[in-house]
Design a protein around this motif. Structure first.
Motif, mmCIF file in Angstrom:
data_model
loop_
_atom_site.group_PDB
_atom_site.id
_atom_site.type_symbol
_atom_site.label_atom_id
_atom_site.label_comp_id
_atom_site.label_asym_id
_atom_site.label_seq_id
_atom_site.Cartn_x
_atom_site.Cartn_y
_atom_site.Cartn_z
ATOM 1 N N MET A 1 0.850 -1.181 0.000
ATOM 2 C CA MET A 1 0.000 0.000 0.000
ATOM 3 C C MET A 1 0.890 1.237 0.000
ATOM 4 N N SER A 2 0.678 2.155 -0.929
ATOM 5 C CA SER A 2 1.523 3.331 -1.069
ATOM 6 C C SER A 2 1.197 4.373 -0.012
ATOM 7 N N ASN A 3 2.173 5.297 0.196
ATOM 8 C CA ASN A 3 1.957 6.379 1.147
ATOM 9 C C ASN A 3 0.826 7.281 0.696
ATOM 10 N N GLN A 4 0.708 7.496 -0.615
ATOM 11 C CA GLN A 4 -0.321 8.382 -1.139
ATOM 12 C C GLN A 4 -1.711 7.827 -0.834
ATOM 13 N N SER A 5 -1.882 6.515 -1.054
ATOM 14 C CA SER A 5 -3.194 5.929 -0.785
ATOM 15 C C SER A 5 -3.521 5.979 0.700
ATOM 16 N N GLN A 6 -2.472 5.890 1.555
ATOM 17 C CA GLN A 6 -2.709 5.982 2.989
ATOM 18 C C GLN A 6 -3.221 7.366 3.351
ATOM 19 N N LYS A 7 -2.670 8.408 2.747
ATOM 20 C CA LYS A 7 -3.093 9.765 3.037
ATOM 21 C C LYS A 7 -4.520 10.019 2.560
ATOM 22 N N GLU A 8 -4.879 9.372 1.484
ATOM 23 C CA GLU A 8 -6.195 9.605 0.903
ATOM 24 C C GLU A 8 -7.295 8.833 1.629
ATOM 25 N N GLN A 9 -6.942 7.777 2.343
ATOM 26 C CA GLN A 9 -7.935 6.958 3.006
ATOM 27 C C GLN A 9 -7.756 6.983 4.520
ATOM 28 N N SER A 10 -8.856 6.895 5.231
ATOM 29 C CA SER A 10 -8.793 6.798 6.682
ATOM 30 C C SER A 10 -8.480 5.356 7.073
ATOM 31 N N LEU A 11 -8.145 5.174 8.338
ATOM 32 C CA LEU A 11 -7.872 3.826 8.834
ATOM 33 C C LEU A 11 -9.083 2.918 8.632
ATOM 34 N N GLU A 12 -10.266 3.455 8.906
ATOM 35 C CA GLU A 12 -11.490 2.668 8.731
ATOM 36 C C GLU A 12 -11.686 2.277 7.265
ATOM 37 N N GLU A 13 -11.412 3.193 6.352
ATOM 38 C CA GLU A 13 -11.581 2.910 4.929
ATOM 39 C C GLU A 13 -10.585 1.859 4.449
ATOM 40 N N ILE A 14 -9.348 1.947 4.952
ATOM 41 C CA ILE A 14 -8.330 0.978 4.563
ATOM 42 C C ILE A 14 -8.718 -0.418 5.041
ATOM 43 N N ASN A 15 -9.177 -0.494 6.294
ATOM 44 C CA ASN A 15 -9.584 -1.790 6.830
ATOM 45 C C ASN A 15 -10.774 -2.356 6.063
ATOM 46 N N GLN A 16 -11.715 -1.495 5.720
ATOM 47 C CA GLN A 16 -12.873 -1.950 4.971
ATOM 48 C C GLN A 16 -12.467 -2.463 3.596
ATOM 49 N N SER A 17 -11.526 -1.768 2.955
ATOM 50 C CA SER A 17 -11.060 -2.180 1.637
ATOM 51 C C SER A 17 -10.343 -3.520 1.702
ATOM 52 N N LEU A 18 -9.457 -3.691 2.686
ATOM 53 C CA LEU A 18 -8.731 -4.951 2.831
ATOM 54 C C LEU A 18 -9.684 -6.096 3.155
ATOM 55 N N TYR A 19 -10.695 -5.808 3.969
ATOM 56 C CA TYR A 19 -11.679 -6.833 4.318
ATOM 57 C C TYR A 19 -12.477 -7.267 3.087
ATOM 58 N N LYS A 20 -12.879 -6.292 2.269
ATOM 59 C CA LYS A 20 -13.627 -6.602 1.054
ATOM 60 C C LYS A 20 -12.824 -7.493 0.114
ATOM 61 N N GLN A 21 -11.508 -7.288 0.103
ATOM 62 C CA GLN A 21 -10.650 -8.079 -0.777
ATOM 63 C C GLN A 21 -10.319 -9.457 -0.195
ATOM 64 N N GLY A 22 -10.781 -9.710 1.029
ATOM 65 C CA GLY A 22 -10.513 -10.998 1.662
ATOM 66 C C GLY A 22 -9.101 -11.129 2.184
ATOM 67 N N LEU A 23 -8.469 -9.998 2.537
ATOM 68 C CA LEU A 23 -7.066 -10.013 2.951
ATOM 69 C C LEU A 23 -6.880 -9.977 4.462
ATOM 70 N N THR A 24 -7.968 -10.000 5.235
ATOM 71 C CA THR A 24 -7.860 -9.978 6.686
ATOM 72 C C THR A 24 -8.463 -11.249 7.267
ATOM 73 N N ASP A 25 -8.325 -11.406 8.575
ATOM 74 C CA ASP A 25 -8.950 -12.532 9.267
ATOM 75 C C ASP A 25 -10.256 -12.118 9.923
#
Length: 360
Positions: A1-25
């Motif tokens: 995950m790039s620094n730019q995408s981190q700045k553009e997304q909140s922690l909640e949004e990042i977690n939601q995105s990773l969850y949607k992709q099936g990348l979390t437990d």
């Protein structure tokens, strides 16, 4: 995950995105930014593209960089990387049978045991509550290995992971052996390693039972180890597949077994010779068949199918874990050149658990 995408997304949004992709437990994760992954890679001397092993039924390659990314998500420290790398090598070993207990309907789990000096170096708990919550290394190392396997092999419930009930132990099932209170040689020494080696071992049980003896002497502890093993747990060793059971013995009961002058091997032999169970045949089946099968079978077929490990703190509660349809497999942990300086940098001393007087 790039620094730019981190700045553009909140922690909640990042977690939601990773969850949607099936990348979390399913639990919140720490975003694997470039800086965090780079910092995690300080824990290894291996290059980013080094393949630690091929896992899953499609033999997907798991690289050091991929492991570091999953370790970040799980909340690991860079000092955990040597343990994680050895854990991946254990998962990738065909003898671990990790794909079977990752996808089977039996809802098996990843059971990890850590031995040697690395326990103290990383504060891997082996005493009171070792398999429970609260201990950062125990929880995050096991979690990282589970996420890394899941993401690499693309295993999702109902698709590849066909566990009927699922298993909460897949989140985290890791402890160190309480070598200091054990009357026996450590588990890794029993399995051919030097006492000064640091190792990690994996097996794949689907059940966990806790029990305590009615009386605190060697005979009642031995009987309890057999009587409290569920009938659904069967143990036998073999070239194609080991079906093993692990007994986690608390320090007090281990001491009582020692007073009975019993070695690990003698305990195992007793269990094999005294673990007969009824086969469950009924009268109709007996009458209708010309040959009558044995009415009893050994629950523990041989000593190689039994593991005995000292774990836990004060108290006389023991645990039985099994049946494992994979392993056990043990791998030696290799450390990077800058290991000692990295330990100093990431050293954390807990203030909320007594460190002296536990076993006085």
């Amino acid at each position: 995950m790039s620094n730019q995408s981190q700045k553009e997304q909140s922690l909640e949004e990042i977690n939601q995105s990773l969850y949607k992709q099936g990348l979390t437990d399913g639990l919140p994760v720490i975003p694997p930014t470039e800086e965090r992954v780079e910092e995690m890679l300080r824990g290894t001397d291996n290059p980013r593209d080094h393949v630690l092993g091929e896992i899953g039924n499609n033999e997907n390659a798991l690289t050091v960089e991929q492991l570091a990314s999953n370790a970040v998500m799980a909340g690991c420290l860079p000092t955990y990387m040597p343990v994680l790398e050895a854990g991946v090598r254990a998962l990738a070993d065909p003898d671990s049978n990790s794909i079977q207990f990752s996808v089977s309907t039996g809802s098996w789990s990843y059971q990890w045991l850590v031995n040697g000096p690395v326990r103290d170096a990383l504060d891997i708990e082996s005493g009171s509550g070792a398999f429970g919550p609260s201990f950062h290394a125990n929880q995050t190392i096991a979690r990282a290995l589970g996420i890394a396997y899941r993401n690499t092999a693309k295993i999702y419930p109902g698709e590849k992971d066909m566990g009927v009930m699922g298993n909460p132990a897949k989140f985290s099932f890791l402890a160190g052996e309480n070598e200091e209170t054990s009357p026996w040689e450590p588990y890794h020494v029993t399995n051919g390693f030097d006492e000064d080696d640091s190792t990690i071992s994996i097996s794949g049980p689907n059940s966990w039972v806790q029990w305590f003896p009615h009386e605190n002497d060697a005979e009642h502890v031995l009987r309890g180890m057999i009587e409290n093993t569920p009938s659904s747990m069967r143990a036998s060793s073999g070239e194609d597949l080991n079906a093993t059971i692990t007994h986690f013995v608390n320090p007090y009961n281990a001491e009582e077994l020692e007073k009975g002058d019993l070695s690990k091997e003698e305990i195992k032999e007793y269990m094999v010779e005294n673990s007969y169970q009824k086969t469950g045949g009924n009268s109709r089946s007996i009458l209708e068949n010309e040959k009558v099968g044995p009415l009893q079978v050994r629950q523990y077929a041989d000593t190689d199918a039994i593991n005995i490990v000292a774990v836990g703190g004060p108290g006389r509660v023991n645990a039985i874990s099994g049946t494992s349809i994979g392993g056990p497999v043990t791998k030696k942990i290799e450390f990077p050149d800058e290991w000692e300086s990295l330990l100093e940098e990431y050293s954390v001393e807990r203030e909320w658990v007594p460190t002296e007087g536990f076993y006085d």
